[in-house]
Design a protein around this motif. Structure first.
Motif, PDB file in Angstrom:
ATOM      1  N   ALA A 167       0.834  -1.204   0.000  1.00  0.00           N
ATOM      2  CA  ALA A 167       0.000   0.000   0.000  1.00  0.00           C
ATOM      3  C   ALA A 167       0.869   1.256   0.000  1.00  0.00           C
ATOM      4  CB  ALA A 167      -0.934  -0.004   1.205  1.00  0.00           C
ATOM      5  N   LEU A 168       1.903   1.266   0.821  1.00  0.00           N
ATOM      6  CA  LEU A 168       2.786   2.438   0.887  1.00  0.00           C
ATOM      7  C   LEU A 168       3.534   2.640  -0.424  1.00  0.00           C
ATOM      8  CD1 LEU A 168       4.157   2.080   4.515  1.00  0.00           C
ATOM      9  CD2 LEU A 168       2.514   3.759   3.665  1.00  0.00           C
ATOM     10  N   ARG A 169       3.982   1.537  -1.047  1.00  0.00           N
ATOM     11  CA  ARG A 169       4.653   1.651  -2.347  1.00  0.00           C
ATOM     12  C   ARG A 169       3.708   2.211  -3.396  1.00  0.00           C
ATOM     13  NH1 ARG A 169       7.799  -3.306  -1.428  1.00  0.00           N
ATOM     14  NH2 ARG A 169       5.825  -4.245  -1.657  1.00  0.00           N
ATOM     15  N   SER A 170       2.473   1.692  -3.413  1.00  0.00           N
ATOM     16  CA  SER A 170       1.488   2.177  -4.390  1.00  0.00           C
ATOM     17  C   SER A 170       1.201   3.656  -4.191  1.00  0.00           C
ATOM     18  CB  SER A 170       0.186   1.386  -4.268  1.00  0.00           C
ATOM     19  OG  SER A 170       0.380   0.054  -4.648  1.00  0.00           O
ATOM     20  N   LEU A 171       1.011   4.059  -2.935  1.00  0.00           N
ATOM     21  CA  LEU A 171       0.761   5.478  -2.664  1.00  0.00           C
ATOM     22  C   LEU A 171       1.947   6.333  -3.082  1.00  0.00           C
ATOM     23  CD1 LEU A 171      -1.009   5.607   0.806  1.00  0.00           C
ATOM     24  CD2 LEU A 171      -1.969   6.181  -1.415  1.00  0.00           C
ATOM     25  N   ALA A 172       3.140   5.886  -2.756  1.00  0.00           N
ATOM     26  CA  ALA A 172       4.339   6.655  -3.118  1.00  0.00           C
ATOM     27  C   ALA A 172       4.433   6.813  -4.637  1.00  0.00           C
ATOM     28  CB  ALA A 172       5.590   5.969  -2.571  1.00  0.00           C
ATOM     29  N   ASP A 173       4.173   5.741  -5.361  1.00  0.00           N
ATOM     30  CA  ASP A 173       4.214   5.809  -6.826  1.00  0.00           C
ATOM     31  C   ASP A 173       3.161   6.775  -7.361  1.00  0.00           C
ATOM     32  OD1 ASP A 173       6.261   3.976  -6.801  1.00  0.00           O
ATOM     33  OD2 ASP A 173       4.994   2.265  -7.373  1.00  0.00           O
ATOM     34  N   ARG A 174       1.955   6.664  -6.838  1.00  0.00           N
ATOM     35  CA  ARG A 174       0.863   7.520  -7.328  1.00  0.00           C
ATOM     36  C   ARG A 174       1.085   8.982  -6.976  1.00  0.00           C
ATOM     37  NH1 ARG A 174      -2.569   2.754  -5.960  1.00  0.00           N
ATOM     38  NH2 ARG A 174      -3.377   2.041  -7.961  1.00  0.00           N
ATOM     39  N   LEU A 175       1.607   9.236  -5.788  1.00  0.00           N
ATOM     40  CA  LEU A 175       1.790  10.620  -5.353  1.00  0.00           C
ATOM     41  C   LEU A 175       3.056  11.252  -5.924  1.00  0.00           C
ATOM     42  CD1 LEU A 175       0.602  10.321  -1.666  1.00  0.00           C
ATOM     43  CD2 LEU A 175      -0.666  11.246  -3.619  1.00  0.00           C
ATOM     44  N   ALA A 176       4.023  10.428  -6.300  1.00  0.00           N
ATOM     45  CA  ALA A 176       5.255  10.953  -6.898  1.00  0.00           C
ATOM     46  C   ALA A 176       4.989  11.485  -8.302  1.00  0.00           C
ATOM     47  CB  ALA A 176       6.325   9.869  -6.933  1.00  0.00           C
ATOM     48  N   ASP A 177       4.036  10.885  -8.995  1.00  0.00           N
ATOM     49  CA  ASP A 177       3.702  11.296 -10.356  1.00  0.00           C
ATOM     50  C   ASP A 177       2.189  11.454 -10.469  1.00  0.00           C
ATOM     51  OD1 ASP A 177       4.109  11.920 -13.001  1.00  0.00           O
ATOM     52  OD2 ASP A 177       4.031   9.841 -13.677  1.00  0.00           O
ATOM     53  N   PRO A 178       1.640  12.519  -9.843  1.00  0.00           N
ATOM     54  CA  PRO A 178       0.187  12.684  -9.853  1.00  0.00           C
ATOM     55  C   PRO A 178      -0.318  12.987 -11.267  1.00  0.00           C
ATOM     56  CG  PRO A 178       1.215  14.610  -8.896  1.00  0.00           C
ATOM     57  CD  PRO A 178       2.302  13.606  -9.148  1.00  0.00           C
ATOM     58  N   PRO A 179      -1.549  12.597 -11.544  1.00  0.00           N
ATOM     59  CA  PRO A 179      -2.096  12.874 -12.871  1.00  0.00           C
ATOM     60  C   PRO A 179      -2.279  14.373 -13.077  1.00  0.00           C
ATOM     61  CG  PRO A 179      -3.791  12.007 -11.401  1.00  0.00           C
ATOM     62  CD  PRO A 179      -2.481  11.931 -10.671  1.00  0.00           C
ATOM     63  N   ASP A 180      -2.123  14.796 -14.321  1.00  0.00           N
ATOM     64  CA  ASP A 180      -2.318  16.199 -14.681  1.00  0.00           C
ATOM     65  C   ASP A 180      -3.804  16.455 -14.861  1.00  0.00           C
ATOM     66  OD1 ASP A 180      -2.303  18.758 -15.657  1.00  0.00           O
ATOM     67  OD2 ASP A 180      -0.967  18.320 -17.355  1.00  0.00           O
ATOM     68  N   PRO A 181      -4.406  17.349 -14.060  1.00  0.00           N
ATOM     69  CA  PRO A 181      -5.845  17.587 -14.158  1.00  0.00           C
ATOM     70  C   PRO A 181      -6.266  18.061 -15.539  1.00  0.00           C
ATOM     71  CG  PRO A 181      -4.908  18.770 -12.278  1.00  0.00           C
ATOM     72  CD  PRO A 181      -3.779  18.144 -13.023  1.00  0.00           C
ATOM     73  N   ALA A 182      -5.404  18.798 -16.234  1.00  0.00           N
ATOM     74  CA  ALA A 182      -5.763  19.292 -17.570  1.00  0.00           C
ATOM     75  C   ALA A 182      -5.902  18.142 -18.549  1.00  0.00           C
ATOM     76  CB  ALA A 182      -4.711  20.274 -18.061  1.00  0.00           C
ATOM     77  N   VAL A 183      -5.030  17.142 -18.444  1.00  0.00           N
ATOM     78  CA  VAL A 183      -5.101  15.973 -19.318  1.00  0.00           C
ATOM     79  C   VAL A 183      -6.358  15.170 -19.027  1.00  0.00           C
ATOM     80  CG1 VAL A 183      -3.972  13.784 -19.926  1.00  0.00           C
ATOM     81  CG2 VAL A 183      -2.598  15.859 -19.616  1.00  0.00           C
ATOM     82  N   GLU A 184      -6.691  15.035 -17.727  1.00  0.00           N
ATOM     83  CA  GLU A 184      -7.872  14.255 -17.356  1.00  0.00           C
ATOM     84  C   GLU A 184      -9.152  14.911 -17.865  1.00  0.00           C
ATOM     85  OE1 GLU A 184      -7.856  13.595 -13.157  1.00  0.00           O
ATOM     86  OE2 GLU A 184      -6.400  11.971 -13.327  1.00  0.00           O
ATOM     87  N   ARG A 185      -9.187  16.246 -17.953  1.00  0.00           N
ATOM     88  CA  ARG A 185     -10.387  16.944 -18.421  1.00  0.00           C
ATOM     89  C   ARG A 185     -10.401  17.070 -19.939  1.00  0.00           C
ATOM     90  NH1 ARG A 185     -10.130  22.175 -14.824  1.00  0.00           N
ATOM     91  NH2 ARG A 185      -7.960  21.692 -15.094  1.00  0.00           N
TER      92      ARG A 185
END
Length: 188
Positions: free
Chosen positions: A168-186
């Motif tokens: 869980a900590l590894r997954s969170l670290a990976d996700r938070l290290a490279d957060p999605p760009d909100p502009a791309v998501e929209r």
């Protein structure tokens, strides 16, 4: 012949000046009787280790130095807390340093914290975790349980609790290290 608890055992000054490190039992006995040179020897022998353990958790040299002081103060004030029959002084000091460092990290996390955007990113990353990992993470970090307590509460083996927590900590670290760009998501 082992000393009885009520006997006064003289401090062997030769141990303090020897080129070989003193045995844990000798250091313990000297600490119990208030021999300040024993504390100095503990610092010389294990201060770097305690600092390294704390630094690996906290990532701050100054905070790690504070942990070293806390750990050695704890040993000086409560020498009976260490039991040489249960393990080495090295292992006990490492465990204590890790525990104190984790407490500092948790205390910092409880302080008024991240900006709203960071909190939203964390929440989104948490919801993407599998349920089993979310449960373990919630109990360990948000409810303040140890992994052993988590294992008991979830009726799972300790090694499974540790594995889920690490994943869980590894997954969170990976996700938070490279957060999605909100502009791309929209789609902008």
């Amino acid at each position: 012949m082992a000393a009885r608890p009520h006997e006064v055992v003289p401090v062997d000054r030769r141990t303090a000046h020897s080129s070989t490190p003193p045995r844990d039992e000798d250091l313990h006995r000297r600490l119990v009787y208030g021999d300040e040179s024993a504390l100095g020897e503990v610092y010389d022998a294990f201060g770097g280790l305690v600092h390294a353990v704390a630094r690996s958790v906290i990532r701050s040299t100054n905070a790690a130095e504070d942990v070293v002081q806390e750990v050695l103060t704890h040993l000086w004030a409560r020498p009976y807390a260490f039991d040489p029959a249960r393990g080495s002084l090295r292992a006990w000091l490492s465990m204590l340093a890790h525990r104190r460092a984790v407490e500092r990290v948790r205390d910092e996390a409880r302080e008024p914290g991240p900006a709203l955007a960071d909190a939203a990113l964390l929440h989104a990353a948490l919801t993407e975790l599998p349920l089993a990992q979310r449960q373990v993470l919630h109990l360990a970090y948000f409810a303040g349980r140890t992994y052993r307590q988590v294992a008991v509460e979830l009726s799972i083996p300790e090694d499974i609790a540790k594995t889920r927590l690490r994943a869980a900590l590894r997954s969170l670290a990976d996700r938070l290290a490279d957060p999605p760009d909100p502009a791309v998501e929209r789609g902008i």
